[in-house]
Design a protein around this motif. Structure first.
Motif, PDB file in Angstrom:
ATOM      1  N   TRP A  58       0.853  -1.178   0.000  1.00  7.73           N
ATOM      2  CA  TRP A  58       0.000   0.000   0.000  1.00  7.73           C
ATOM      3  C   TRP A  58       0.889   1.227   0.000  1.00  7.73           C
ATOM      4  CZ3 TRP A  58       0.032  -3.614   3.863  1.00  7.73           C
ATOM      5  CH2 TRP A  58       0.612  -3.244   5.064  1.00  7.73           C
ATOM      6  N   LYS A  59       0.317   2.328  -0.364  1.00  7.04           N
ATOM      7  CA  LYS A  59       1.119   3.512  -0.625  1.00  7.04           C
ATOM      8  C   LYS A  59       1.696   4.158   0.626  1.00  7.04           C
ATOM      9  CE  LYS A  59      -1.172   4.603  -4.908  1.00  7.04           C
ATOM     10  NZ  LYS A  59      -1.940   5.547  -5.668  1.00  7.04           N
ATOM     11  N   LYS A  60       0.985   4.136   1.722  1.00 10.55           N
ATOM     12  CA  LYS A  60       1.436   4.878   2.895  1.00 10.55           C
ATOM     13  C   LYS A  60       1.166   4.065   4.157  1.00 10.55           C
ATOM     14  CE  LYS A  60       0.857   9.287   5.223  1.00 10.55           C
ATOM     15  NZ  LYS A  60       0.094  10.529   5.308  1.00 10.55           N
ATOM     16  N   LEU A  61       2.152   4.012   5.040  1.00 13.36           N
ATOM     17  CA  LEU A  61       1.957   3.357   6.333  1.00 13.36           C
ATOM     18  C   LEU A  61       1.097   4.231   7.230  1.00 13.36           C
ATOM     19  CD1 LEU A  61       5.634   2.263   6.988  1.00 13.36           C
ATOM     20  CD2 LEU A  61       3.723   0.748   6.475  1.00 13.36           C
ATOM     21  N   SER A  62       0.443   3.624   8.192  1.00 17.31           N
ATOM     22  CA  SER A  62      -0.321   4.390   9.167  1.00 17.31           C
ATOM     23  C   SER A  62       0.637   5.213  10.009  1.00 17.31           C
ATOM     24  CB  SER A  62      -1.111   3.464  10.082  1.00 17.31           C
ATOM     25  OG  SER A  62      -2.048   2.737   9.343  1.00 17.31           O
ATOM     26  N   SER A  63       0.209   6.385  10.383  1.00 16.17           N
ATOM     27  CA  SER A  63       1.044   7.215  11.249  1.00 16.17           C
ATOM     28  C   SER A  63       1.027   6.629  12.667  1.00 16.17           C
ATOM     29  CB  SER A  63       0.534   8.655  11.276  1.00 16.17           C
ATOM     30  OG  SER A  63      -0.684   8.722  12.007  1.00 16.17           O
ATOM     31  N   LEU A  64       2.024   6.954  13.432  1.00 16.12           N
ATOM     32  CA  LEU A  64       2.090   6.531  14.828  1.00 16.12           C
ATOM     33  C   LEU A  64       0.840   6.987  15.571  1.00 16.12           C
ATOM     34  CD1 LEU A  64       3.599   5.353  17.267  1.00 16.12           C
ATOM     35  CD2 LEU A  64       4.784   7.558  17.466  1.00 16.12           C
ATOM     36  N   GLN A  65       0.412   8.211  15.326  1.00 17.06           N
ATOM     37  CA  GLN A  65      -0.777   8.742  15.999  1.00 17.06           C
ATOM     38  C   GLN A  65      -2.019   7.933  15.646  1.00 17.06           C
ATOM     39  OE1 GLN A  65       1.404  10.678  14.212  1.00 17.06           O
ATOM     40  NE2 GLN A  65       2.442  11.592  15.976  1.00 17.06           N
ATOM     41  N   ASP A  66      -2.137   7.509  14.377  1.00 15.93           N
ATOM     42  CA  ASP A  66      -3.298   6.703  13.976  1.00 15.93           C
ATOM     43  C   ASP A  66      -3.286   5.341  14.656  1.00 15.93           C
ATOM     44  OD1 ASP A  66      -4.307   8.698  12.360  1.00 15.93           O
ATOM     45  OD2 ASP A  66      -3.538   7.830  10.495  1.00 15.93           O
ATOM     46  N   VAL A  67      -2.110   4.714  14.764  1.00 13.43           N
ATOM     47  CA  VAL A  67      -2.008   3.410  15.426  1.00 13.43           C
ATOM     48  C   VAL A  67      -2.401   3.543  16.896  1.00 13.43           C
ATOM     49  CG1 VAL A  67      -0.412   1.582  16.139  1.00 13.43           C
ATOM     50  CG2 VAL A  67      -0.283   2.517  13.815  1.00 13.43           C
ATOM     51  N   ILE A  68      -1.898   4.561  17.556  1.00  8.02           N
ATOM     52  CA  ILE A  68      -2.221   4.771  18.975  1.00  8.02           C
ATOM     53  C   ILE A  68      -3.707   5.071  19.145  1.00  8.02           C
ATOM     54  CG2 ILE A  68      -1.870   6.332  20.930  1.00  8.02           C
ATOM     55  CD1 ILE A  68       1.096   6.461  20.022  1.00  8.02           C
ATOM     56  N   ARG A  69      -4.248   5.911  18.300  1.00 12.28           N
ATOM     57  CA  ARG A  69      -5.681   6.255  18.384  1.00 12.28           C
ATOM     58  C   ARG A  69      -6.542   4.996  18.219  1.00 12.28           C
ATOM     59  NH1 ARG A  69      -5.964   9.401  14.167  1.00 12.28           N
ATOM     60  NH2 ARG A  69      -4.937  11.096  15.263  1.00 12.28           N
ATOM     61  N   THR A  70      -6.154   4.121  17.292  1.00 11.90           N
ATOM     62  CA  THR A  70      -6.900   2.881  17.063  1.00 11.90           C
ATOM     63  C   THR A  70      -6.796   1.953  18.269  1.00 11.90           C
ATOM     64  OG1 THR A  70      -6.504   3.077  14.685  1.00 11.90           O
ATOM     65  CG2 THR A  70      -7.174   0.917  15.501  1.00 11.90           C
ATOM     66  N   ALA A  71      -5.608   1.847  18.857  1.00 15.40           N
ATOM     67  CA  ALA A  71      -5.434   1.018  20.057  1.00 15.40           C
ATOM     68  C   ALA A  71      -6.287   1.553  21.203  1.00 15.40           C
ATOM     69  CB  ALA A  71      -3.967   0.975  20.455  1.00 15.40           C
ATOM     70  N   GLN A  72      -6.319   2.860  21.374  1.00 15.40           N
ATOM     71  CA  GLN A  72      -7.133   3.454  22.438  1.00 15.40           C
ATOM     72  C   GLN A  72      -8.611   3.248  22.178  1.00 15.40           C
ATOM     73  OE1 GLN A  72      -5.308   7.368  22.280  1.00 15.40           O
ATOM     74  NE2 GLN A  72      -4.256   6.985  24.221  1.00 15.40           N
ATOM     75  N   GLN A  73      -9.019   3.296  20.926  1.00 15.18           N
ATOM     76  CA  GLN A  73     -10.417   3.040  20.560  1.00 15.18           C
ATOM     77  C   GLN A  73     -10.820   1.629  20.982  1.00 15.18           C
ATOM     78  OE1 GLN A  73     -11.154   3.671  16.381  1.00 15.18           O
ATOM     79  NE2 GLN A  73     -13.170   2.734  16.462  1.00 15.18           N
ATOM     80  N   ALA A  74      -9.867   0.684  20.934  1.00 13.38           N
ATOM     81  CA  ALA A  74     -10.147  -0.703  21.310  1.00 13.38           C
ATOM     82  C   ALA A  74     -10.081  -0.908  22.821  1.00 13.38           C
ATOM     83  CB  ALA A  74      -9.159  -1.637  20.618  1.00 13.38           C
ATOM     84  N   GLY A  75      -9.683   0.118  23.580  1.00 16.48           N
ATOM     85  CA  GLY A  75      -9.665   0.012  25.034  1.00 16.48           C
ATOM     86  C   GLY A  75      -8.290   0.038  25.672  1.00 16.48           C
ATOM     87  N   TRP A  76      -7.218  -0.016  24.879  1.00 11.59           N
ATOM     88  CA  TRP A  76      -5.866   0.100  25.437  1.00 11.59           C
ATOM     89  C   TRP A  76      -5.662   1.571  25.779  1.00 11.59           C
ATOM     90  CZ3 TRP A  76      -3.401  -4.183  26.646  1.00 11.59           C
ATOM     91  CH2 TRP A  76      -3.692  -5.360  25.967  1.00 11.59           C
ATOM     92  N   ASN A  77      -5.634   1.903  27.070  1.00 13.18           N
ATOM     93  CA  ASN A  77      -5.704   3.314  27.436  1.00 13.18           C
ATOM     94  C   ASN A  77      -4.405   3.933  27.926  1.00 13.18           C
ATOM     95  OD1 ASN A  77      -5.617   2.083  29.915  1.00 13.18           O
ATOM     96  ND2 ASN A  77      -7.765   2.451  30.381  1.00 13.18           N
TER      97      ASN A  77
END
Length: 131
Positions: free
Chosen positions: A63-82
């Motif tokens: 894929w053209k672009k990797l997820s940003s660090l902020q996006d990965v963290i935001r997704t983890a927090q959305q799943a409950g990792w706080n």
């Protein structure tokens, strides 16, 4: 394996190989199957510099672009990792350098045969998530 036990999950290098839409199910599954005080440890290549590092290593990501660090963290927090802690690899090297005053200052404590990796890890970070 007991779902309510404290679990340490390790996903070293995995995030870069998953497509961005696959991150949330991974974080939800690990969070759901983790007891209190569980942790998930990830290595993440920040999308802002990661694609360039992969190209220098001769690795093609489909894929053209990797997820940003902020996006990965935001997704983890959305799943409950706080609870999130971020450590850059250069910080690890500075912390664990052996300090032996030998010619090669890239040693890691207690192992004079260990050198800094031959690849540039400046775009990588270690992320610890806690439940």
């Amino acid at each position: 394996f007991e779902q309510h036990d404290t679990i340490d999950w390790i996903a070293e290098g995995l995030i870069a190989y998953l497509e961005p839409h696959q991150h949330l199910p991974l974080f939800e599954m690990t969070h759901h199957n983790s007891g209190p005080q569980s942790r998930m440890i990830l290595t993440v290549m920040d999308g802002s510099s990661g694609s360039q590092n992969f190209q220098r290593m001769g690795v093609h990501i489909p894929w053209k672009k990797l997820s940003s660090l902020q996006d990965v963290i935001r997704t983890a927090q959305q799943a409950g990792w706080n609870q999130v802690k971020i450590v850059h690899f250069d910080e690890l090297y500075q912390t664990y350098c052996c300090g032996c005053n030998c010619e090669d200052e890239s040693h890691i404590v207690g192992n004079h045969n260990t050198r800094r990796p031959p690849v540039d890890l400046s775009g990588y970070v270690l992320v610890t998530l806690e439940k």
